[in-house]
Design an enzyme around this catalytic site. Structure first.
Site, PDB file in Angstrom:
ATOM      1  N   THR A  20     129.187   1.632   8.782  1.00 41.64           N
ATOM      2  CA  THR A  20     129.922   1.966   9.998  1.00 41.64           C
ATOM      3  C   THR A  20     131.329   2.475   9.667  1.00 41.64           C
ATOM      4  O   THR A  20     131.859   3.366  10.341  1.00 41.64           O
ATOM      5  CB  THR A  20     130.025   0.722  10.905  1.00 41.64           C
ATOM      6  OG1 THR A  20     128.716   0.249  11.156  1.00 41.64           O
ATOM      7  CG2 THR A  20     130.721   1.044  12.209  1.00 41.64           C
TER       8      THR A  20
ATOM      9  N   HIS B 198     131.128   6.030   8.999  1.00 36.84           N
ATOM     10  CA  HIS B 198     130.962   6.804  10.235  1.00 36.84           C
ATOM     11  C   HIS B 198     132.311   7.001  10.937  1.00 36.84           C
ATOM     12  O   HIS B 198     132.611   8.081  11.436  1.00 36.84           O
ATOM     13  CB  HIS B 198     130.006   6.075  11.203  1.00 36.84           C
ATOM     14  CG  HIS B 198     128.595   6.020  10.717  1.00 36.84           C
ATOM     15  ND1 HIS B 198     127.930   7.105  10.191  1.00 36.84           N
ATOM     16  CD2 HIS B 198     127.707   4.991  10.682  1.00 36.84           C
ATOM     17  CE1 HIS B 198     126.696   6.756   9.857  1.00 36.84           C
ATOM     18  NE2 HIS B 198     126.537   5.481  10.130  1.00 36.84           N
TER      19      HIS B 198
END
Lengths: 349, 349, 349, 349
Positions: free
Chosen positions: B45, B48
């Site tokens: 994450t 991202h």
């Protein structure tokens, strides 16, 4: 008994091609029983076979007597049979499990790898007599009406789904109000779900039946369905969804109305692959999708018998049409119309 | 402690845009604790967000200090905090649940409707200090190495999946050997699954790690995968599949190798909808698909702590790269390369 | 509201010693709410405290306002409270869990190690006002009658037991028809158990109530009880036993009538140790004994609310006596007589 | 094969009275198999029958060949047998279930009402050949050592208990280090319990074996046991207790060391009724007592096979003594001495 009997026989590999005629009574092996059929009911599968759809073409080997839902009386038993006796009032579990595979030996006989099905892989109950492995017979409570006894095979589907969803006190949405969905509505209500929201697509007759059998709210399946269910549930969604429609749009709605951590219980079959937004709808929300088939052997049968015995559920209104066996095609046309609950054959006596 | 601290700050809504710099130390409320970070680890994450993908653009409000995997020491506690004390060796559960919704009040806080996440919705652990709600802190066993303590958030994902699959004595296939899949392989082996079959796509480094961490067999994901798994399981399939890849082809393989009545446990996220043959693969075979996210609060943390304490699983080989915080971009590039296990920041002391 | 209120106060450590008098209204902390009591009901524990039994002498520190079953309206909330608002129609969970121990953090708050109880360890609801931690308040459905809302604490006991026994379709024996046993009979019937067999010792009034609330058969507890239950169950025994009597002979009967593999769910407390033939009755027959206490926080409350909302259970007949608070002793004497269902105090308005 | 075989025969209803002699080989029915015994092991029950205790006097009808733990090779199969073939390496489940009762039909065959047991109700495995219902045979992995294959019946007891307690990551106390308790210690450790605390009374030999097989801590059963277990568990108690001792004082200790909400899993049989403080120890603390017997047919066998296949558990050290069949009495005296693990008969070939 005589040596010949009346039966509805799918005589060859083609649409229709079913004749009600005299055929020899079935023989039984030492572990089977011969059962005199008093009543039998029609499953959607029977219409598929009648219509000779693609699945039927691969699976069915005519000549075949169809029919896997029935109630009747034991006429004769094989030499090794001790579990039933002549005169017993019985129905049967239609799935014949091998008893030897891993699944059978670990309590999952309903997904046996070598499953054979009455009325599909061997002759079934659309006849005056049927031979059945004794292990598949279930004794009915003497007070159980014939028209309820005969529908225990699909009722067992419904009961397996409802018991899997552990419904007492929960809000439940039911998609698809064919006979099994209707039964599930009745059983869910009888188990004291907090609310039973039933959804169907363009079938007022079945929506009316759902109301009568116990649904608290019945909705049309359309663009507003998701929002209406959310409104009915304080915008939180239902605890569990029971999916009997086999319609991909219904499944998508189901995933939008089930609350985080809830379950979607799938029994209705989809005729083609379904595209799902697994990340947002399932994984991130901790939702579980349960594939459910058949009946737990024989736990579901005992549960079903017990629920019926409670007196809290009355399924007689579900049986909407009765025919003699010689009106076979007429009966199947009623099933095709979807303007019915369960359609049964009453055997002439 | 001083009033300023070093932190990696996503400074604006754009790709990259992260600076390691001095910022004020966080304040704490009466129910929070201030924790001195000793080690922190990078989640996918975080990449991202660094890359500012579509999801990040909708969720993240810079400036933000990322980081939701860490271990450190309690520096200071708020006035109402009694569950931890200064000096405690702690990690944190990154999900902050509201405690008031139905899900929170029925033991499903991991799918709380009002979830906020450390390092995503408020400042996280890529810094010298982090403020954390005391209820989210978990005390670590003093003997737990820092590099294992920091990866407990993703390890908890793996443990939730493995515990959900009840693996002892069962055959298990694991798809996707990113860090969480690798952890799941180690834990599954440590819980005495009969065989651990791990599958990855073109990543020899991770396949090697899987072997080292406990997988019995490691397979390349290709057209032969299904057949090879069936060969390894007497053509019966595995009991359970753990799916961490987030790759639709892997899920399709998963459904072909899971045995009837088995479970497919989904944690890997799919970037687009997935088309499934629900009738044949799921419903008719009585298969269950479990969407799994986060960690059960705090059951999974206790289970994880206990499994680590058993001494049966050694995760140190999984931590392959260590960086000081000021090499932030370099560390993220290693994560991007997928030629790594876990990548950690060691805080300078 | 005024600053003084009427309350029933146990004024000193002695039998009786309870005065209905004016006392200051309770204060609330920032996380508590002040609730105006509209109705409260009497638990057997209240009689134990009134009588100052051995347990009370060790646990209770007068002066104390008793009462842990009630329904009322939120009058005022503390500064940090967001879960309820002034005017909300509420009841409360009487167990105040610490939220920090292992049990609390793993979904077992009902057996919290640091449990404090309303009306026992702090002032309760036998008063015009009561202060309650906001986290313990449960909002009632507006349509829920006051006399049902007030008995949700004991009803939650019953619901926890019944849900633990998973009763739909099963045969159930219920021993002990005090108020909780009576509630369990009603709920078991509402969840479509196949048969509900209720057993009580010399109390025709409660046996009559059991019949009215849903028991299929009500038996006297005597030397014939075991045999009569076996007769009613085809000599196979019941699936599950719910034990509310707290009478050792009833437990011995319970173990003789539960079928192999069944469960005995124990909520009634025994005043002395009980001698059990564990080998023959429990181990060799694969029986499970479940100790059950309190209510699952707050799963049981949601289940209970949902079951009540289903409309399948009507508990109003259970409330047999109503008193104003100033008839405190008279009300307790009715409880002592056991010639009653639930006895409630209606607050004068 | 010849028509006569060597066997240990309990020849009459009296203590001892067992002769190793030539008797006719057993016949088989169409659903049975004849198995050549390669190894057999002695259960405590065999000593009870040898000593002709009260239970034996009521249950056993000499002449009888005892022995329900074995491994061997299929020599011949009945006409209807398809699940095994000549030459297969097999062991057997010693409980022969009727297959027709409610328990059998709902996945509880291990508590079948009509159970018959190999070596107790019909001739068993202390012989060169034994006839066995084919449904009771389990094929062993070819790599499984004979001395492990033969002890699968008691190992299955242990595995059923351990799986029931869901041990991964939990703290576990095991009371009673007879062979089944020792196996449970090994399996519990292999499933990554956080700590395995084993307790035995005055048997250094078995305490040493427990250490070797995986117990983290081994304690003497005495007045300090409860306190020492609490010390080892941060004064919170263990998650689950596995009770194999059959000693009432051990059970009382078990109830004092299990944490609230935990489980006590009872397999050891008590020779007389046990007095329990159910209110304080069980009900108020939400503890569950599980009566456990036999092995789940055949789920436990598959789990056991899988756990053995994992390679995480090595039970060979448990087999401490080997005898030829003609040293029958000598072997039983070793069992009586309790200075042993498992004692096996190796058949002469």
């Amino acid at each position: 008994m005589t040596e010949m009997m009346k039966a509805a026989v799918k005589v060859r590999a083609a649409p229709g091609a079913t004749q009600v005629k005299k055929v020899p009574c079935p023989k039984i092996t030492p572990t089977e029983a011969l059962v005199r059929v008093k009543i039998a009911s029609i499953c959607g599968t029977d219409l598929h076979i009648f219509d000779w759809d693609e699945w039927s073409q691969h699976r069915i080997r005519p000549p075949l007597i169809q029919g896997h839902e029935m109630a009747g009386e034991v006429e004769r038993i094989g030499d090794e049979v001790t579990s039933v006796a002549k005169g017993d009032y019985v129905s049967f579990e239609g799935h014949i499990a091998c008893g030897r595979c891993y699944e059978c030996r670990t309590g999952q006989a309903h997904v046996c790898r070598n499953l054979r099905i009455m009325g599909i892989d061997r002759d079934g109950a659309f006849a005056e007599y049927v031979s059945v492995p004794a292990a598949n017979l279930v004794k009915n409570d003497p007070s159980l009406p014939l028209e309820v006894a005969t529908i225990q095979d699909p009722l067992g589907n419904a009961v397996q789904v409802v018991m899997n969803a552990n419904v007492p006190g929960k809000s439940i949405a039911i998609f698809g109000l064919g006979p099994i969905g209707l039964m599930a509505a009745a059983v869910t209500k009888a188990l004291s779900a907090s609310q039973v929201i039933a959804v169907e697509y363009r079938n007022e007759m079945r929506k009316g039946l759902a109301k009568r059998l116990g649904a608290d709210v019945v909705l049309e399946s359309d663009a507003t369905t998701v929002d209406r269910i959310l409104e009915l549930t304080n915008r939180e969604g239902v605890n569990e969804v029971l999916e009997f429609s086999g319609a991909p749009p219904a499944l998508k709605q189901a995933l939008k109305v089930v609350r985080p951590g809830g379950g979607v219980h799938l029994l209705g079959l989809y005729s083609s692959p379904v595209s799902l937004d697994l990340s947002d709808d399932v994984i991130m929300r901790g939702v579980t999708l349960y594939g459910i088939t058949g009946r737990r052997m024989f736990r579901t049968w005992y549960e079903m018998g017990g629920i019926l015995r409670s007196g809290n559920v009355d399924l007689k209104p579900l049986v909407t049409h009765r025919f003699p066996l010689h009106e076979y095609e007429k009966a199947l046309e009623v099933v095709r119309s979807r303007q019915c609950g369960k359609v049964v054959f009453e055997m002439e006596t």
